[in-house]
Write an enzyme that holds these catalytic residues in place. Structure first.
Site, mmCIF file in Angstrom:
data_model
loop_
_atom_site.group_PDB
_atom_site.id
_atom_site.type_symbol
_atom_site.label_atom_id
_atom_site.label_comp_id
_atom_site.label_asym_id
_atom_site.label_seq_id
_atom_site.Cartn_x
_atom_site.Cartn_y
_atom_site.Cartn_z
ATOM 1 N N PHE A 117 0.799 -1.225 0.000
ATOM 2 C CA PHE A 117 0.000 0.000 0.000
ATOM 3 C C PHE A 117 0.830 1.273 0.000
ATOM 4 O O PHE A 117 0.288 2.377 -0.047
ATOM 5 C CB PHE A 117 -0.909 0.030 1.236
ATOM 6 N N GLY A 118 2.149 1.147 0.081
ATOM 7 C CA GLY A 118 3.020 2.301 0.287
ATOM 8 C C GLY A 118 2.881 3.404 -0.741
ATOM 9 O O GLY A 118 2.873 4.589 -0.400
ATOM 10 N N HIS A 119 2.764 3.018 -2.018
ATOM 11 C CA HIS A 119 2.664 4.020 -3.082
ATOM 12 C C HIS A 119 1.398 4.860 -2.919
ATOM 13 O O HIS A 119 1.460 6.092 -2.893
ATOM 14 C CB HIS A 119 2.670 3.348 -4.460
ATOM 15 N N ARG B 100 1.849 11.560 7.114
ATOM 16 C CA ARG B 100 0.492 11.945 7.507
ATOM 17 C C ARG B 100 0.506 12.855 8.738
ATOM 18 O O ARG B 100 1.376 12.754 9.601
ATOM 19 C CB ARG B 100 -0.360 10.704 7.780
ATOM 20 N N SER C 105 11.093 1.193 4.771
ATOM 21 C CA SER C 105 10.166 1.802 3.816
ATOM 22 C C SER C 105 9.809 3.200 4.296
ATOM 23 O O SER C 105 10.580 3.828 5.030
ATOM 24 C CB SER C 105 8.913 0.929 3.727
ATOM 25 N N SER C 106 8.632 3.685 3.925
ATOM 26 C CA SER C 106 8.182 4.999 4.396
ATOM 27 C C SER C 106 8.025 5.034 5.912
ATOM 28 O O SER C 106 8.017 6.111 6.513
ATOM 29 C CB SER C 106 6.857 5.368 3.728
ATOM 30 N N GLU D 231 8.694 8.059 9.171
ATOM 31 C CA GLU D 231 7.772 8.266 10.292
ATOM 32 C C GLU D 231 8.482 8.046 11.621
ATOM 33 O O GLU D 231 8.292 8.809 12.572
ATOM 34 C CB GLU D 231 6.566 7.336 10.132
#
Length: 274
Positions: free
Chosen positions: A15-17, A143, A234-235, A239
């Site tokens: 779901f990262g993209h 986010r 990853s992302s 965070e």
């Protein structure tokens, strides 16, 4: 400006993209997405018009851009090459913003690498001379709840927090949790699209030190309530950096290698699981 995002999500891709695209999309007023309807995709959760593509054909995308008169194409897709970008530009003249995570050549007007390791000089000779290069942590797409959570000093409820992304197709969360001491309280975050979800649920039932969170609404708070994070490279790394958290990054796919290498050089704990 009419903006089209070309991105996919699925149980296999993850779901990262889409997740980071949705953060970027807030900067524009007229947004649409073009996606393949893959198994386990997030299409139904995208709060913008979605054009469901019937194939990976670049010509289908080109025709969509022409028909709907899109002015900016944002590409967040490993399957679209520099030659594809050249063809899109030649056929449509659309302005192109390309995401990149691997320091690859691109034919675009704006290059965006949101990873902390990236710097503009990495792209010398890889993008057109007039390309605007946006690189590094200052361009991270995080986010809002993480910015709010970074201001909070939470009591630590969990010894470890584990998250290998939304789908975790290699079932690393279970493997990692089983290797940790059973005296430690462990939170595991995943999604309902995880193909190994039933195995995880069974594991959590058998171990009273495991807290399993599925589709949790505030991952930032969970992370902030944990003494140590074990996360994919990853992302999630951006965070964790924002939260100034104690973390270990797990690299398990090729597109995470640059982040993992940078983290290791900076003294962060990194593990490779291929």
């Amino acid at each position: 400006m009419k903006v089209l995002f070309r991105s996919d999500s699925s149980s296999q891709i993850g779901f990262g993209h889409i997740k980071r695209d949705l953060v970027l999309a807030k900067q524009y007023s007229d947004v649409s997405f073009a996606c393949l309807p893959l198994e386990g995709s997030l299409i139904d959760e995208i709060p913008y018009p979605v054009y469901e593509l019937s194939s990976e054909s670049i010509y289908e995308l080109i025709n969509l851009i022409k028909e709907e008169k899109f002015e900016l194409l944002i590409i967040d897709h490993y399957g679209i090459s520099v030659d594809d970008e050249k063809l899109i530009k030649l056929e449509t003249g659309v302005k192109i913003l390309s995401f990149d995570d691997e320091i690859k050549p691109h034919h675009c007007d704006i290059l965006l690498n949101v990873n902390a390791y990236a710097k503009a000089s990495d792209y010398e000779g890889l993008v057109p001379f007039k390309c605007e290069v946006r690189c590094g942590f200052s361009y991270a797409l995080i986010r809002e709840e993480f910015y709010q959570e970074a201001k909070e000093n939470r009591e630590k409820k969990y010894d470890f927090f584990i998250c290998m992304g939304g789908t975790d197709i290699k079932n690393l969360s279970l493997q990692i949790a089983s290797e940790l001491p059973k005296t430690k309280i462990i939170s595991i975050a995943t999604s309902s699209s995880n193909p190994n979800l039933k195995k995880l649920q069974k594991f959590a039932k058998l171990h009273n030190n495991i807290r399993l969170f599925i589709d949790h609404e505030n991952i930032a708070k969970l992370m902030n309530e944990s003494n140590k994070l074990i996360i994919s490279a990853s992302s999630l790394v951006n965070e964790a950096l924002l939260l100034k958290a104690n973390f270990k990054a797990i690299c398990y796919v090729k597109n995470q290698e640059s982040t993992a290498t940078w983290l290791a050089k900076k003294g962060y704990e990194v593990e490779y699981k291929y």
